[in-house]
Design a protein around this motif. Structure first.
Motif, PDB file in Angstrom:
ATOM      1  N   LEU A  52      11.141 -43.877 -56.968  1.00  0.00           N
ATOM      2  CA  LEU A  52      12.194 -43.688 -55.968  1.00  0.00           C
ATOM      3  C   LEU A  52      11.677 -44.000 -54.566  1.00  0.00           C
ATOM      4  CD1 LEU A  52      13.867 -40.369 -57.212  1.00  0.00           C
ATOM      5  CD2 LEU A  52      14.347 -42.725 -57.873  1.00  0.00           C
ATOM      6  N   PHE A  53      10.432 -43.589 -54.284  1.00  0.00           N
ATOM      7  CA  PHE A  53       9.840 -43.890 -52.979  1.00  0.00           C
ATOM      8  C   PHE A  53       9.671 -45.392 -52.791  1.00  0.00           C
ATOM      9  CE2 PHE A  53       5.721 -44.873 -50.920  1.00  0.00           C
ATOM     10  CZ  PHE A  53       6.088 -44.611 -49.607  1.00  0.00           C
ATOM     11  N   GLY A  54       9.236 -46.091 -53.842  1.00  0.00           N
ATOM     12  CA  GLY A  54       9.085 -47.542 -53.745  1.00  0.00           C
ATOM     13  C   GLY A  54      10.406 -48.242 -53.447  1.00  0.00           C
ATOM     14  N   LEU A  55      11.494 -47.770 -54.068  1.00  0.00           N
ATOM     15  CA  LEU A  55      12.800 -48.391 -53.830  1.00  0.00           C
ATOM     16  C   LEU A  55      13.271 -48.154 -52.395  1.00  0.00           C
ATOM     17  CD1 LEU A  55      14.644 -47.495 -57.167  1.00  0.00           C
ATOM     18  CD2 LEU A  55      13.868 -49.755 -56.444  1.00  0.00           C
ATOM     19  N   THR A  56      13.233 -46.911 -51.945  1.00  0.00           N
ATOM     20  CA  THR A  56      13.735 -46.621 -50.600  1.00  0.00           C
ATOM     21  C   THR A  56      12.828 -47.189 -49.515  1.00  0.00           C
ATOM     22  OG1 THR A  56      12.627 -44.464 -50.666  1.00  0.00           O
ATOM     23  CG2 THR A  56      14.937 -44.541 -51.350  1.00  0.00           C
ATOM     24  N   PHE A  57      11.526 -47.127 -49.732  1.00  0.00           N
ATOM     25  CA  PHE A  57      10.598 -47.609 -48.712  1.00  0.00           C
ATOM     26  C   PHE A  57      10.598 -49.130 -48.645  1.00  0.00           C
ATOM     27  CE2 PHE A  57       6.310 -48.738 -47.169  1.00  0.00           C
ATOM     28  CZ  PHE A  57       6.300 -48.027 -45.974  1.00  0.00           C
ATOM     29  N   GLY A  58      10.604 -49.794 -49.817  1.00  0.00           N
ATOM     30  CA  GLY A  58      10.500 -51.251 -49.831  1.00  0.00           C
ATOM     31  C   GLY A  58      11.793 -51.979 -49.553  1.00  0.00           C
ATOM     32  N   PHE A 128      23.324 -49.330 -49.942  1.00  0.00           N
ATOM     33  CA  PHE A 128      24.254 -48.794 -50.943  1.00  0.00           C
ATOM     34  C   PHE A 128      23.700 -48.935 -52.358  1.00  0.00           C
ATOM     35  CE2 PHE A 128      27.864 -49.203 -53.826  1.00  0.00           C
ATOM     36  CZ  PHE A 128      28.618 -48.089 -53.500  1.00  0.00           C
ATOM     37  N   LEU A 129      23.166 -50.117 -52.687  1.00  0.00           N
ATOM     38  CA  LEU A 129      22.667 -50.350 -54.041  1.00  0.00           C
ATOM     39  C   LEU A 129      21.426 -49.517 -54.336  1.00  0.00           C
ATOM     40  CD1 LEU A 129      23.137 -54.211 -54.475  1.00  0.00           C
ATOM     41  CD2 LEU A 129      24.586 -52.350 -55.304  1.00  0.00           C
ATOM     42  N   VAL A 130      20.569 -49.305 -53.338  1.00  0.00           N
ATOM     43  CA  VAL A 130      19.395 -48.455 -53.558  1.00  0.00           C
ATOM     44  C   VAL A 130      19.825 -47.013 -53.806  1.00  0.00           C
ATOM     45  CG1 VAL A 130      17.392 -47.442 -52.406  1.00  0.00           C
ATOM     46  CG2 VAL A 130      17.741 -49.899 -52.340  1.00  0.00           C
ATOM     47  N   GLY A 131      20.820 -46.539 -53.040  1.00  0.00           N
ATOM     48  CA  GLY A 131      21.316 -45.180 -53.263  1.00  0.00           C
ATOM     49  C   GLY A 131      21.894 -44.993 -54.647  1.00  0.00           C
ATOM     50  N   VAL A 132      22.685 -45.972 -55.094  1.00  0.00           N
ATOM     51  CA  VAL A 132      23.264 -45.890 -56.444  1.00  0.00           C
ATOM     52  C   VAL A 132      22.197 -46.142 -57.506  1.00  0.00           C
ATOM     53  CG1 VAL A 132      24.966 -46.924 -58.001  1.00  0.00           C
ATOM     54  CG2 VAL A 132      25.546 -46.539 -55.586  1.00  0.00           C
ATOM     55  N   GLY A 133      21.280 -47.088 -57.220  1.00  0.00           N
ATOM     56  CA  GLY A 133      20.252 -47.431 -58.206  1.00  0.00           C
ATOM     57  C   GLY A 133      19.272 -46.305 -58.479  1.00  0.00           C
ATOM     58  N   THR A 134      18.929 -45.517 -57.458  1.00  0.00           N
ATOM     59  CA  THR A 134      18.018 -44.395 -57.684  1.00  0.00           C
ATOM     60  C   THR A 134      18.641 -43.360 -58.616  1.00  0.00           C
ATOM     61  OG1 THR A 134      18.860 -43.390 -55.644  1.00  0.00           O
ATOM     62  CG2 THR A 134      16.825 -44.653 -55.497  1.00  0.00           C
ATOM     63  N   ALA A 448      19.007 -39.264 -46.029  1.00  0.00           N
ATOM     64  CA  ALA A 448      17.671 -39.262 -45.426  1.00  0.00           C
ATOM     65  C   ALA A 448      16.740 -40.057 -46.345  1.00  0.00           C
ATOM     66  CB  ALA A 448      17.161 -37.832 -45.244  1.00  0.00           C
ATOM     67  N   PRO A 449      16.565 -41.368 -46.126  1.00  0.00           N
ATOM     68  CA  PRO A 449      15.705 -42.173 -47.004  1.00  0.00           C
ATOM     69  C   PRO A 449      14.251 -41.713 -47.040  1.00  0.00           C
ATOM     70  CG  PRO A 449      17.081 -43.584 -45.626  1.00  0.00           C
ATOM     71  CD  PRO A 449      17.244 -42.190 -45.110  1.00  0.00           C
ATOM     72  N   CYS A 450      13.849 -40.830 -46.111  1.00  0.00           N
ATOM     73  CA  CYS A 450      12.472 -40.356 -46.098  1.00  0.00           C
ATOM     74  C   CYS A 450      12.217 -39.260 -47.120  1.00  0.00           C
ATOM     75  CB  CYS A 450      12.109 -39.834 -44.711  1.00  0.00           C
ATOM     76  SG  CYS A 450      13.098 -38.394 -44.188  1.00  0.00           S
ATOM     77  N   LEU A 451      13.253 -38.706 -47.754  1.00  0.00           N
ATOM     78  CA  LEU A 451      13.073 -37.570 -48.659  1.00  0.00           C
ATOM     79  C   LEU A 451      12.175 -37.891 -49.859  1.00  0.00           C
ATOM     80  CD1 LEU A 451      16.435 -35.588 -48.827  1.00  0.00           C
ATOM     81  CD2 LEU A 451      14.175 -34.714 -48.291  1.00  0.00           C
ATOM     82  N   PRO A 452      12.315 -39.054 -50.542  1.00  0.00           N
ATOM     83  CA  PRO A 452      11.377 -39.331 -51.646  1.00  0.00           C
ATOM     84  C   PRO A 452       9.928 -39.373 -51.195  1.00  0.00           C
ATOM     85  CG  PRO A 452      13.299 -40.755 -51.824  1.00  0.00           C
ATOM     86  CD  PRO A 452      13.408 -40.047 -50.510  1.00  0.00           C
TER      87      PRO A 452
END
Length: 598
Positions: A52-58, A128-134, A448-452
């Motif tokens: 999850l961190f890799g998706l939101t961070f990258g 949007f896709l990262v939020g749904v994809g996680t 908050a994308p920093c949460l993962p």
């Protein structure tokens, strides 16, 4: 022989490459498989959060930081002038306000441009896709792990001649390291304790009427505790709403953080009370653990949804997101129009060719951003829960063990075997703490994308701190019991909390209009409109028509019904196969027993 030695060394090398494998094996050898199952579950959660961190961070944070507009270029990316003086204060940053609020850590910082940078990276679509994809990835990996555990469980345990097998086949004669030999000796001793408890529980006779009365009493006390916890949170939430209306700047630190602190304290003390209540029920240790997990799960679930309701009420107080929100949005836009007009001496020229007036983004008025406010609350709750957990370990385990160890020689009674004694590792409280915290990550990462990233750091430090605490400060439980070979009970609770965590996020995506002045979806009526916008501008027209037909409820509902029927059929088939395997196993055992008698 060299080839066999190479294979054995390579297997040892692969085992050494598994994160924390040797630590977990050492804990299992001294505390049993039930305690080790918690650390295995923590390691599994760490791997999920790394993805999850890799998706939101990258795909979200790094593209916005490198290719998006820099800090200070837009009002949403700039600290307001009234907050600049305290924007770098430690208290402000610790509260995730100031410069932390206006950064890539939170939703409101992201711009609503369709493409950014020379790569033409589509930031709103990616967000949007990262939020749904996680969420989709989390569902997939949890269900897949449950299916794999169910396959490993097989047809049940074979407990025939259990003690004989342990006596004559437990030792590993390839061990050449003294420390490994000590751990193996402790592991065999613990496995004998587990087997003895299993045998005693299978032969135990009990007074059924007294047992039923005590279990009813225990459940009544547990319900009273849950009701009291719910009322306390409701009372605190009402107080927080009163403070919000009167202005939080007029109150101290405790009033501003009262909801978070009360939830953390309830999560710390209520499991201990449930543990005392469960001693009345006289269940098998494994069943008692599941009852304990269920009660703490109900407590944490009530706390979590009470917290969500409090957030929604706070949003309603600050910027209601139904029809009043639209009215407030109109008022803010009207005020911004008046402010722009004042820059031109009170008039707005319709066809003026004069150059636009340059205004510092810090001086531009801006509307409310409820998404950032929600993200800040989730981050604060995660950090406060983490700090509470660490303080509990240091005070409740370490200082308690130091006191018992050094004051036992000069005390009136034996501190090690009396009160307070060394603490035991709380499996149920720690497991539910992990699940509850992960639910907050799933629920708040969209805002908050920093949460993962925060959760990865929390899990990483928790593994080392709790491994040290359990080996140095805790003692094995008085009734060491064997954990079931599958952790599906943990996974079932995690799947349930994942489902409940997605409901508020899905509701906000589908039903609530985003803030007009911040975030990647500003200017849209609903967040999911970014999909239709992408189909309209970046794909051929025939593809949009196909997607529209495929998303028609007339096709989706029959497909869902077909999936449900298929799942029911496969479940019934697997149950019949399992029953056939059990019957075959019983026949083989009866044939073996007849052969032994002959």
């Amino acid at each position: 022989q060299k080839w066999m030695k190479f294979q054995r060394d390579f297997e040892n090398f692969k085992t050494a490459c598994i994160p924390w494998e040797m630590k977990i094996k050492e804990i299992e050898s001294h505390f049993g498989s039930s305690v080790a199952s918690y650390f295995i579950f923590l390691r599994w959660m760490y791997g999920i959060n790394m993805i999850l961190f890799g998706l939101t961070f990258g795909l979200v944070m790094v593209p916005e930081a490198l290719m998006g507009k820099p800090y200070g270029s837009l009002p949403r990316k700039t600290v307001p002038r009234a907050e600049e003086a305290s924007a770098m204060n430690f208290a402000t940053l610790w509260d995730f306000s100031g410069f932390a609020q206006y950064s890539v850590l939170f939703y409101g910082y992201y711009n609503n441009q369709r493409t950014i940078g020379w790569l033409k990276f589509r930031m709103p679509l990616s967000y949007f896709l990262v939020g749904v994809g996680t969420i989709g990835y989390s569902f997939m990996i949890v269900i897949r792990t449950m299916a794999r555990n169910a396959n490993e469980e097989g047809g049940g345990d074979d407990t025939s001649f259990n003690f004989s097998w342990k006596m004559f086949t437990s030792w590993d004669y390839l061990i050449g390291n003294p420390e490994t030999a000590d751990n193996k000796f402790a592991s065999i001793t613990t496995s004998f304790k587990e087997a003895i408890v299993e045998e005693q529980e299978s032969r135990k006779e009990e007074n059924i009427h007294l047992t039923r009365f005590l279990r009813v009493l225990a459940n009544f006390l547990a319900l009273c505790t849950l009701a009291g916890s719910g009322y306390l949170i409701f009372f605190v939430v009402r107080r927080s709403q009163k403070f919000a209306l009167e202005g939080l700047e007029n109150y101290g630190w405790w009033e501003r953080n009262e909801v978070n602190m009360v939830m953390s304290l309830l999560g710390m003390f209520c499991p201990t009370l449930f543990d005392v209540i469960s001693s009345l029920e006289n269940y098998h240790p494994r069943i008692a653990l599941r009852w304990q997990l269920g009660r703490i799960f109900a407590l944490f679930l009530g706390n979590l949804y009470t917290f969500i309701i409090a957030l929604m009420d706070e949003i309603n107080l600050k910027a209601s997101y139904s029809l009043p929100f639209l009215e407030e949005e109109k008022i803010v836009k009207y005020n911004m129009t008046i402010w722009e007009a004042s820059l031109y001496n009170g008039t707005i020229p319709e066809n003026s060719t004069a150059p636009p007036i340059q205004v510092d983004p810090a001086d531009v008025p801006r509307g409310p951003c409820w998404e950032t406010m929600v993200g800040q609350e989730f981050v604060r709750l995660t950090v406060s829960d983490t700090m509470t957990t660490y303080i509990t370990i240091l005070i409740g385990d370490f200082l308690r063990a130091v006191f018992v160890r050094f004051f036992n020689y000069c005390w009136c009674w034996d501190l090690e075997y009396g009160f307070p004694s060394y603490s035991e590792f709380d499996i149920s409280g720690n497991v539910l703490g992990l699940i509850f915290n992960q639910g907050m990550i799933w629920m708040g990462s969209f805002y908050a994308p920093c949460l993962p990233a925060i959760n990865v750091f929390r899990l990483h430090t928790s593994m080392y701190l709790q491994c040290w605490a359990v080996m140095c400060c805790n003692v094995p439980q008085q009734r060491v019991f064997k954990a079931s070979r599958s952790n599906n009970f943990y996974m079932a609770m995690l799947l349930f909390i994942l489902f409940l965590s997605t409901l508020p996020a899905v509701y906000t995506i589908v039903s609530i209009p985003p803030s007009f002045d911040c975030g990647p979806f500003s200017g849209k009526t609903r967040m999911f409109e970014v999909i239709s916008e992408t189909l309209e501008h970046d794909f051929p027209s025939w593809f949009g028509k196909v997607f529209g037909y495929a998303s028609n409820p007339g096709l989706i509902l029959p497909f869902i019904l077909l999936m449900v029927l298929s799942i029911y059929y496969l479940n019934a088939t697997s149950k019949s196969y399992k029953e056939a395997n059990l019957e075959l196993k019983k026949k083989l055992q009866s044939v073996r027993n007849r052969g032994l008698l002959i």
